[in-house]
Design a protein around this motif. Structure first.
Motif, PDB file in Angstrom:
ATOM      1  N   VAL A   1     -30.742 -36.448 -50.869  1.00 19.19           N
ATOM      2  CA  VAL A   1     -30.006 -37.185 -49.838  1.00 19.19           C
ATOM      3  C   VAL A   1     -30.946 -37.877 -48.860  1.00 19.19           C
ATOM      4  O   VAL A   1     -30.771 -39.055 -48.527  1.00 19.19           O
ATOM      5  N   LEU A   2     -31.952 -37.157 -48.377  1.00 18.69           N
ATOM      6  CA  LEU A   2     -32.825 -37.697 -47.322  1.00 18.69           C
ATOM      7  C   LEU A   2     -33.961 -38.549 -47.871  1.00 18.69           C
ATOM      8  O   LEU A   2     -34.542 -39.348 -47.135  1.00 18.69           O
ATOM      9  N   LYS A   3     -34.336 -38.326 -49.128  1.00 15.86           N
ATOM     10  CA  LYS A   3     -35.407 -39.080 -49.788  1.00 15.86           C
ATOM     11  C   LYS A   3     -36.700 -39.023 -48.966  1.00 15.86           C
ATOM     12  O   LYS A   3     -37.227 -37.956 -48.729  1.00 15.86           O
ATOM     13  N   GLU A   4     -37.207 -40.189 -48.514  1.00 10.93           N
ATOM     14  CA  GLU A   4     -38.494 -40.191 -47.800  1.00 10.93           C
ATOM     15  C   GLU A   4     -38.409 -39.553 -46.425  1.00 10.93           C
ATOM     16  O   GLU A   4     -39.438 -39.311 -45.780  1.00 10.93           O
ATOM     17  N   ARG A   5     -37.207 -39.262 -45.944  1.00 14.06           N
ATOM     18  CA  ARG A   5     -37.077 -38.589 -44.654  1.00 14.06           C
ATOM     19  C   ARG A   5     -37.232 -37.074 -44.768  1.00 14.06           C
ATOM     20  O   ARG A   5     -37.172 -36.373 -43.756  1.00 14.06           O
ATOM     21  N   PHE A   6     -37.436 -36.548 -45.961  1.00  7.96           N
ATOM     22  CA  PHE A   6     -37.609 -35.110 -46.148  1.00  7.96           C
ATOM     23  C   PHE A   6     -39.008 -34.802 -46.650  1.00  7.96           C
ATOM     24  O   PHE A   6     -39.484 -35.414 -47.606  1.00  7.96           O
ATOM     25  N   GLN A   7     -39.679 -33.870 -45.988  1.00  5.31           N
ATOM     26  CA  GLN A   7     -40.992 -33.408 -46.423  1.00  5.31           C
ATOM     27  C   GLN A   7     -40.963 -31.888 -46.542  1.00  5.31           C
ATOM     28  O   GLN A   7     -40.377 -31.193 -45.695  1.00  5.31           O
ATOM     29  N   PHE A   8     -41.602 -31.394 -47.572  1.00  2.00           N
ATOM     30  CA  PHE A   8     -41.595 -29.961 -47.876  1.00  2.00           C
ATOM     31  C   PHE A   8     -43.022 -29.473 -48.099  1.00  2.00           C
ATOM     32  O   PHE A   8     -43.791 -30.091 -48.833  1.00  2.00           O
ATOM     33  N   VAL A   9     -43.367 -28.376 -47.450  1.00  2.33           N
ATOM     34  CA  VAL A   9     -44.685 -27.769 -47.616  1.00  2.33           C
ATOM     35  C   VAL A   9     -44.507 -26.265 -47.776  1.00  2.33           C
ATOM     36  O   VAL A   9     -43.771 -25.642 -47.005  1.00  2.33           O
ATOM     37  N   GLU A  10     -45.168 -25.710 -48.765  1.00  3.88           N
ATOM     38  CA  GLU A  10     -45.215 -24.255 -48.913  1.00  3.88           C
ATOM     39  C   GLU A  10     -46.639 -23.796 -48.646  1.00  3.88           C
ATOM     40  O   GLU A  10     -47.582 -24.341 -49.222  1.00  3.88           O
ATOM     41  N   ILE A  11     -46.791 -22.824 -47.751  1.00  8.91           N
ATOM     42  CA  ILE A  11     -48.122 -22.339 -47.400  1.00  8.91           C
ATOM     43  C   ILE A  11     -48.161 -20.814 -47.530  1.00  8.91           C
ATOM     44  O   ILE A  11     -47.134 -20.142 -47.440  1.00  8.91           O
ATOM     45  N   PRO A  12     -49.351 -20.258 -47.759  1.00  8.15           N
ATOM     46  CA  PRO A  12     -49.479 -18.801 -47.855  1.00  8.15           C
ATOM     47  C   PRO A  12     -49.085 -18.143 -46.532  1.00  8.15           C
ATOM     48  O   PRO A  12     -49.316 -18.688 -45.450  1.00  8.15           O
ATOM     49  N   GLY A  13     -48.479 -16.985 -46.630  1.00  9.38           N
ATOM     50  CA  GLY A  13     -48.105 -16.263 -45.416  1.00  9.38           C
ATOM     51  C   GLY A  13     -46.712 -15.688 -45.540  1.00  9.38           C
ATOM     52  O   GLY A  13     -46.019 -15.885 -46.543  1.00  9.38           O
ATOM     53  N   ASN A  14     -46.297 -14.962 -44.500  1.00 11.96           N
ATOM     54  CA  ASN A  14     -44.984 -14.336 -44.521  1.00 11.96           C
ATOM     55  C   ASN A  14     -44.031 -15.028 -43.541  1.00 11.96           C
ATOM     56  O   ASN A  14     -44.313 -16.117 -43.054  1.00 11.96           O
ATOM     57  N   HIS A  15     -42.919 -14.381 -43.250  1.00 14.80           N
ATOM     58  CA  HIS A  15     -41.840 -15.017 -42.501  1.00 14.80           C
ATOM     59  C   HIS A  15     -42.269 -15.472 -41.104  1.00 14.80           C
ATOM     60  O   HIS A  15     -41.722 -16.431 -40.574  1.00 14.80           O
ATOM     61  N   TYR A  16     -43.250 -14.805 -40.501  1.00 15.83           N
ATOM     62  CA  TYR A  16     -43.709 -15.159 -39.155  1.00 15.83           C
ATOM     63  C   TYR A  16     -44.989 -15.995 -39.214  1.00 15.83           C
ATOM     64  O   TYR A  16     -45.922 -15.799 -38.430  1.00 15.83           O
TER      65      TYR A  16
ATOM     66  N   LYS B   1     -24.912 -36.319 -43.082  1.00 15.30           N
ATOM     67  CA  LYS B   1     -24.737 -36.688 -41.671  1.00 15.30           C
ATOM     68  C   LYS B   1     -26.067 -36.752 -40.917  1.00 15.30           C
ATOM     69  O   LYS B   1     -26.149 -37.360 -39.843  1.00 15.30           O
ATOM     70  N   LEU B   2     -27.099 -36.108 -41.442  1.00 12.27           N
ATOM     71  CA  LEU B   2     -28.377 -36.046 -40.739  1.00 12.27           C
ATOM     72  C   LEU B   2     -29.012 -37.424 -40.606  1.00 12.27           C
ATOM     73  O   LEU B   2     -29.102 -38.168 -41.575  1.00 12.27           O
ATOM     74  N   GLN B   3     -29.454 -37.754 -39.408  1.00 22.04           N
ATOM     75  CA  GLN B   3     -30.240 -38.968 -39.183  1.00 22.04           C
ATOM     76  C   GLN B   3     -31.720 -38.641 -39.002  1.00 22.04           C
ATOM     77  O   GLN B   3     -32.565 -39.523 -39.036  1.00 22.04           O
ATOM     78  N   ALA B   4     -32.029 -37.398 -38.812  1.00 17.79           N
ATOM     79  CA  ALA B   4     -33.390 -36.965 -38.499  1.00 17.79           C
ATOM     80  C   ALA B   4     -34.285 -36.985 -39.734  1.00 17.79           C
ATOM     81  O   ALA B   4     -33.829 -36.861 -40.868  1.00 17.79           O
ATOM     82  N   HIS B   5     -35.587 -37.138 -39.487  1.00 29.04           N
ATOM     83  CA  HIS B   5     -36.596 -36.812 -40.481  1.00 29.04           C
ATOM     84  C   HIS B   5     -36.750 -35.299 -40.476  1.00 29.04           C
ATOM     85  O   HIS B   5     -36.813 -34.675 -39.410  1.00 29.04           O
ATOM     86  N   VAL B   6     -36.821 -34.699 -41.645  1.00 32.40           N
ATOM     87  CA  VAL B   6     -36.802 -33.244 -41.757  1.00 32.40           C
ATOM     88  C   VAL B   6     -38.073 -32.732 -42.419  1.00 32.40           C
ATOM     89  O   VAL B   6     -38.498 -33.245 -43.461  1.00 32.40           O
ATOM     90  N   LEU B   7     -38.694 -31.734 -41.804  1.00 31.50           N
ATOM     91  CA  LEU B   7     -39.855 -31.036 -42.362  1.00 31.50           C
ATOM     92  C   LEU B   7     -39.480 -29.577 -42.582  1.00 31.50           C
ATOM     93  O   LEU B   7     -39.031 -28.903 -41.649  1.00 31.50           O
ATOM     94  N   LEU B   8     -39.657 -29.104 -43.807  1.00 27.46           N
ATOM     95  CA  LEU B   8     -39.416 -27.692 -44.113  1.00 27.46           C
ATOM     96  C   LEU B   8     -40.742 -27.050 -44.499  1.00 27.46           C
ATOM     97  O   LEU B   8     -41.367 -27.441 -45.490  1.00 27.46           O
ATOM     98  N   ILE B   9     -41.182 -26.102 -43.683  1.00 24.37           N
ATOM     99  CA  ILE B   9     -42.388 -25.328 -43.991  1.00 24.37           C
ATOM    100  C   ILE B   9     -41.937 -23.967 -44.508  1.00 24.37           C
ATOM    101  O   ILE B   9     -41.370 -23.168 -43.766  1.00 24.37           O
TER     102      ILE B   9
END
Length: 269
Positions: free
Chosen positions: A228-243, A191-199
């Motif tokens: 599902v989102l294909k090019e509309r989904f971007q994922f980045v993992e960076i050093p650090g904790n929950h905050y 259902k999502l129409q948005a571009h999604v970024l998960l850090i």
């Protein structure tokens, strides 16, 4: 980019306290803080983000539980959200035993609220240092400086110390969560129409808990978002904790800023 105004939004049970940053001419980005946090959670990040982005819809940025609320809203009202930013969070909460547990969750949450509303117990008054140490003990990912920032907005000064500002009814997390099955999570993602970024924080909550089931659900969620989102989904993992958005605002701001301006963010590490 300074604080624009403090706002109170009237609701049937009282009000929701909010704060606004930046220019009124810019593209609106609604930020949702984590469970039991407050709007000061974004004080270090917001001033580092770009301004004057003029789009027709609004974007959502949420940390922790705030990201889950943002994700669910974006799937229920997809036409309203153009970009969804998740800070060490997932857009939906999965529970492999949700069918068996959902009624138990709901009953416990309702009983918790009824008990609190029937109680006339006053809020505890705690000294500033004791309040800070208590917060840091319960939130081991918080540093002292960030803990003080949250308490600036999260407490009220009285004659003999501090009292928490929060509504005690929200202290039961299940009150605000709808657990989804894998099938329903896939449907909601479609259902999502948005571009999604998960850090994702390398040492965020999903890593600290080290529960095998949690890890499997995390990987499943990311795989569904990608598929599902294909090019509309971007994922980045960076050093650090929950905050990470409080402890490393400059690094997070660079990634979020690029995403808001339609650029490709750095690849996952």
């Amino acid at each position: 980019m300074g604080l624009l105004s403090e706002l109170k939004l009237a609701v049937p049970w009282g009000h929701i306290a909010t704060k606004a940053w930046g220019s009124l001419k810019g593209h609106p980005v609604l930020c949702l803080h984590g469970w039991l946090d407050n709007a000061n959670s974004f004080d270090r990040l917001i001033p580092l983000l770009p301004q004057a982005l003029k789009w027709n819809r609004f974007s959502l940025m949420g940390h922790s539980f705030g990201g889950t609320v943002a994700g669910m809203f974006s799937s229920v009202f997809p036409e309203m959200v153009d970009k969804l930013i998740l800070l060490d969070s997932l857009p939906f909460i999965l529970d492999i035993n949700e069918v068996n547990n959902v009624l138990t969750y709901k009953r416990q949450a309702i009983e918790h609220v009824l008990q609190l509303e029937a109680s006339q117990k006053p809020s505890m008054v705690i000294g500033p240092e004791e309040m800070l140490q208590g917060l840091l003990k319960k939130n081991t990912h918080l540093g002292e400086e960030c803990g003080k920032l949250l308490l600036q907005r999260g407490t009220k000064q009285v004659a003999s110390g501090l009292v928490l500002n929060r509504d005690r009814r929200i202290s039961w997390l299940e009150l605000g969560i709808d657990y989804l099955s894998r099938e329903l999570m896939q449907l909601a993602t479609q259902k999502l129409q948005a571009h999604v970024l998960l850090i994702k924080a390398a040492h965020g909550l999903s890593n600290v808990r080290k529960d095998q089931t949690d890890q499997e659900l995390l990987l499943f969620s990311i795989s569904v978002l990608r598929a599902v989102l294909k090019e509309r989904f971007q994922f980045v993992e960076i050093p650090g904790n929950h905050y990470i958005h409080m402890n490393k605002p400059q690094q997070v701001a660079e990634i979020v800023g690029a995403f808001l301006q339609g650029q490709e963010v750095a690849p996952a590490s």
